[in-house]
Design an enzyme around this catalytic site. Sequence first.
Site, PDB file in Angstrom:
ATOM      1  N   ASN A   1     -41.289  31.341  64.589  1.00  0.00           N
ATOM      2  CA  ASN A   1     -41.453  32.921  63.997  1.00  0.00           C
ATOM      3  C   ASN A   1     -40.309  33.661  63.891  1.00  0.00           C
ATOM      4  OD1 ASN A   1     -42.689  35.399  63.376  1.00  0.00           O
ATOM      5  ND2 ASN A   1     -42.350  36.023  65.502  1.00  0.00           N
ATOM      6  N   GLU A   2     -39.815  34.033  63.259  1.00  0.00           N
ATOM      7  CA  GLU A   2     -37.953  34.443  62.775  1.00  0.00           C
ATOM      8  C   GLU A   2     -37.118  33.727  63.416  1.00  0.00           C
ATOM      9  OE1 GLU A   2     -39.813  38.728  61.697  1.00  0.00           O
ATOM     10  OE2 GLU A   2     -39.502  38.783  63.653  1.00  0.00           O
TER      11      GLU A   2
ATOM     12  N   GLU B   1     -44.543  38.799  55.865  1.00  0.00           N
ATOM     13  CA  GLU B   1     -44.996  39.555  57.036  1.00  0.00           C
ATOM     14  C   GLU B   1     -44.073  40.765  55.880  1.00  0.00           C
ATOM     15  OE1 GLU B   1     -43.127  39.716  61.303  1.00  0.00           O
ATOM     16  OE2 GLU B   1     -44.037  38.333  61.847  1.00  0.00           O
TER      17      GLU B   1
END
Length: 576
Positions: A253-254, A381
């Site tokens: 994630n990111e 997102e």
Amino acid sequence: AAAAAAAAAAFLIIMGSKVKSRSRLRSARMASTAWRDLACHAVLATVLAFACLRPLLATATDASDVRSVGMGPDTGGFSLSPVTINNNMFMKNGKEFHFIGFNQYYMLDKARRDEERHIVDETIKDARDLGMTVMRTWAFDDRPDGLQVNAGVFDEQTFRALDYVLDSSARHGMHVILALVNYWPDYGGMESYVKWCTDSPTIANHSVSEFYTNPICRQMYKNAMKTIMTRRNTYNGRVYNEDPTILGWDLANEPRNPGDPSGNTLAYWIEEMSQFAKLISRGQLITTGVEGFFGLTTPNLALNSNPGSDEWDSWICEGTDFVRFHNLPGIDFTVAHMYPDLWVQKPCNGSDYCMKLFASRWVDTHIEQSLMLGKPFVLEEFGSSTKTGDYIDSMEHREDIFETVFTEMEEAAAASHLSVGSLFWSFSSLHYPDYDGFTVYYGGEEGGNGNEQQSNHQNTGAGAETPQGTDVQPGEDDSLDYVWYSLQDQNQKQLQNDFRNLKKHKQCSKYLRKSVREGVITTSFREKPDDVIASTTTLVPFQKLETSHDDTINIIANAAKKFRKLSRQDSQYFHD
């Protein structure tokens, strides 16, 4: 069953005639014994009949496809088919698949508590009722009380909670994208791996770069990936890497590697891990999980399309490169994230119009680059907070951002050049408070009392040189719900800065600005393709407006409906 009964009846007639003949010659006792034998033969005949018919019955059941893995009495008959990619397109049931969906991080937490498990089902059901078809959530919790409690050691109860999330998703016809580790410290993240692989109790004197470069860290991550992907679901028996519920996997994630303008370190890690993932989950899709910042592979975009008017150097120095990372052969589709309120509010001087223009261009540019790469694009997102100013104004601004995103996505889908999907942050049950202001609710207002204050979303402030956040006190419900990291201690804040290469990041920015002044990096714009086909978005009312979230819900529901039509999935709406 009818054939079996007929066979048993025929057997009874034949044997019965023999018994009658024998009974005339024998005593009543002998006749009684013969009838007992007859009953045994009848049972045997029935069993043999069923054995002969079983292959035919099994074939008929498979052909009807009336039950999918995890299907329960409350599913409404959903039967998920796998999502694949063919010629730039997500494909499902032989047709193009475009989608609207959502993020929700709390699924694992709620599923492992019997008294809160209903929140998982409520959230997924509400989303499905609105027409959403994909959810993104975490397959990680790398803490002593989480999923992976130590390197390679997994808590079975928490793993069963993840089983439940996937089973509930299957029962409600919801595909899932699962992220495997967090760059941010929430839920342990890469910090836990670095402490494990260096046998250190603290992140002091360590760097997040070690997660990508330390051979022991890399192997620990591979071991965790394999354990999760080869897990057999205890609710439905389906192995994760064979489960059509799972649309794809985020490697992280990111992920960022601050201080590395080349992007080499993260590129090498993504290449290695995506290839390994393909060995474990051959039939499933793999992507990066990055936020989509442009790097030096595309200097025009790095200088002109990253967030902000004069912060291009900061984004390049985060060590990410959208085009380079997604051009790797082990990556199946491209992803990006977007938070105008956090990234460009200052450069836009608070102008809603300016932030809306940024949103439009950010999405359009990533679609353009994905088309050039020949891969589908997912805005994985995006969101807008209602806690940045006046509540009503913030809600209207959110509605504008959502409609801008969906309009850009619809244009791309209608052009039939590539598949697109969008997952907003975030969609929640009414039983869950809106800690960060990004939550969208269906059928009511905020789940909490509205007084909780929480830090900005995942530290994703534009050009942040220190983690974003404000001091908070955990609520009474559960401190685990506070996933937004809050740094109250200055020493801990310094540790976080050092771990995320703050000094290297500053040095990198100075180097890049000097390179631009000396003409080493050019500043010309990249032309957009001329063959983009535009289409008009006409939204229709979804329901009578009763809550402050309903305009946003209206946009989401209508966009989801349009994307199902573009995917030609309408006839299967209540079946898959």
